[in-house]
Design an enzyme around this catalytic site. Structure first.
Site: not given
Ligand code: FCB
Length: 442
Positions: A20, A115, A159-160
């Site tokens: 990003q 990520h 990440n997530e």
């Molecule tokens: C999260 C992501 C991050 C960004 C935010 C707004 O879900 O981890 O990269 O996009 O949202």
């Protein structure tokens, strides 16, 4: 107990992700996804983003000048391992410089290993739908620890995971653009295995280092609190998106519904802290047409503040989530929290209200150790391209000039003093209640 001031050793910072902000990441699945017309708003591309790959020193000085004492960022796997088993000395040297530059200005690094982006060769070999990807990820992590392990004390494996599975395999809005629940479940299992293997590798290099995973947790409430079918849908979302991952990690084995997608187990203890990404709450309503989305339709509430992406501003949800996390009996780091707010009209109060929610949680005994605002500079916001602006600073894509917004000062004062200023909050805008599509879980 009422707590009015954050502890002195609280970590304060902002968070980014390589793809990003860096610019120039051409070797991963997102770069090829972006090249397909219509995938990204305005057909934006992630190059140049914030050209952070070249400007990190100045950027870190700016953040340290805003009284931050920590910074979360991610390593780009495709740079470090451009071909299977081939590691780039140049990329590793770059990230060593990045880590040293952070330390030099007093920012404690929190390093994310994955990520969202996958090297092209990983994506071509099936991405996270292929079980081997977990082992490939572990090999990369092993190399990173060998080369850079002593330079950071906080590591975030993935990440997530639920967002990766939902956006890429249920909603199909992110690569690889599939809509198949079975694949989503397999992906989650493989991500979990990847985390478990990574945890073990990290610990084998540095037992004392702290390892976690960034959980995207949302509050799911019934759109019509009196309607049992809405409450059921909200409970199903809570179970699938928030609870399954946490429970699997707590127990060291897959929790339902993942048990139907495969077999896997891991160490009983594989998180030293809970990484929390909290943005908003989702009001869900039962709709029989939304079968693939667990019958959940998103409803936008009236008379509430909403971000440019229509996400409800709901600081109470941060408090509720932190209280809910007490049962994990682990320290918590808020690794992401922020708002798409181009005009910076809502962000100052967004920050103070979420900070107050954290003070309440601390007062209730939650072992909260830090907060990372998403994000420092407007950047490439995945499918939203550059249109969603989450930065404490705006970024000019041509000149690469960072311009601080008023909210950057508000945050800086909190970081400096540990106190939350009393601020006037903008009145809620009257916004009609609308029915939107399926939840956009990110
Ligand atoms: C999260 C992501 C991050 C960004 C935010 C707004 O879900 O981890 O990269 O996009 O949202």
């Amino acid at each position: 107990m009422t707590i009015e001031r954050f502890p002195n050793d609280f970590l304060w910072g902002t968070a980014t992700a390589a793809h990003q902000v860096e610019g120039g990441n051409h070797g991963n699945d997102w770069w090829s996804w972006e090249s397909q017309p219509g995938r990204i708003k305005n057909n934006d591309r992630s190059d140049p983003a914030c050209d952070h790959y070249n400007r990190y020193r100045d950027d870190f000085r700016l953040l340290a000048g805003l009284h931050q004492n920590a910074h979360r960022f991610s390593l780009e796997w495709s740079r470090i391992e451009p071909r299977p088993g081939e590691f780039s000395a140049e990329a590793i040297a770059h990230y060593r410089d990045v880590l040293e530059a952070l330390r030099a200005v007093g920012l404690e690094p929190v390093v994310t290993l994955h990520h969202f982006t996958n090297p092209t060769w990983v994506a071509q070999a099936g991405g996270w739908d292929a079980p081997e990807t977990a082992e490939r990820f572990a090999r990369y992590v092993d190399r990173v620890m060998l080369e850079l392990g002593t330079l950071a004390n906080y590591w975030v494996t993935i990440n997530e995971p639920t967002v990766v599975a939902y956006q890429g395999y249920v909603h199909g809005e992110w690569p690889p653009g599939r809509r198949e629940l079975g694949a989503a479940a397999r992906v989650l299992v493989n991500l979990l295995r990847g985390h478990w293997l990574a945890y073990e590798r990290i610990k084998s290099h540095r037992p004392e280092t702290r390892v976690g995973l960034a959980h995207h947790l949302r509050v799911f409430d019934a759109a019509r609190s009196w309607a049992p079918q809405d409450r059921l849908v909200a409970a199903a979302f809570e179970r699938v998106f928030n609870e399954t991952m946490l429970r699997s990690l707590r127990e060291g084995r897959l929790a339902f519904p993942l048990t139907r997608a495969g077999k896997a187990s891991g160490p009983h203890q594989s998180q030293d802290f809970i990484g929390l990404n909290y943005y908003t709450r989702e009001l869900v309503k039962f709709n029989h047409r939304y079968r693939a989305e667990l019958f959940g339709q998103r409803v936008l509430k009236e008379h509430v503040l909403r971000s440019d992406l229509d996400w409800e501003v709901y600081p109470d949800g941060l408090y509720r989530t932190l209280i809910r996390l007490q049962r994990e009996r682990l320290p918590v780091l808020v690794l992401e929290n922020g708002i798409a707010d181009r005009g910076d009209q809502l962000r100052p109060a967004f920050i103070t209200r979420h900070a107050r929610a954290m003070l309440r949680a601390l007062g209730a005994g939650v072992p909260l150790k830090g907060y990372f605002h998403w994000t420092c500079f407007d950047n490439f916001e995945w499918a939203e391209g550059y249109s969603a602006q989450f930065g404490l600073a705006a970024n000019d894509l041509v000149t690469q000039e960072r311009s601080l917004r008023p909210s950057a000062r508000v945050f800086a004062e909190i970081c400096r003093t540990g106190l939350v200023p009393v601020s006037a909050e903008p009145p809620p805008e009257p916004a009609g209640r609308t029915e939107a599509g399926p939840p956009d879980l990110r």
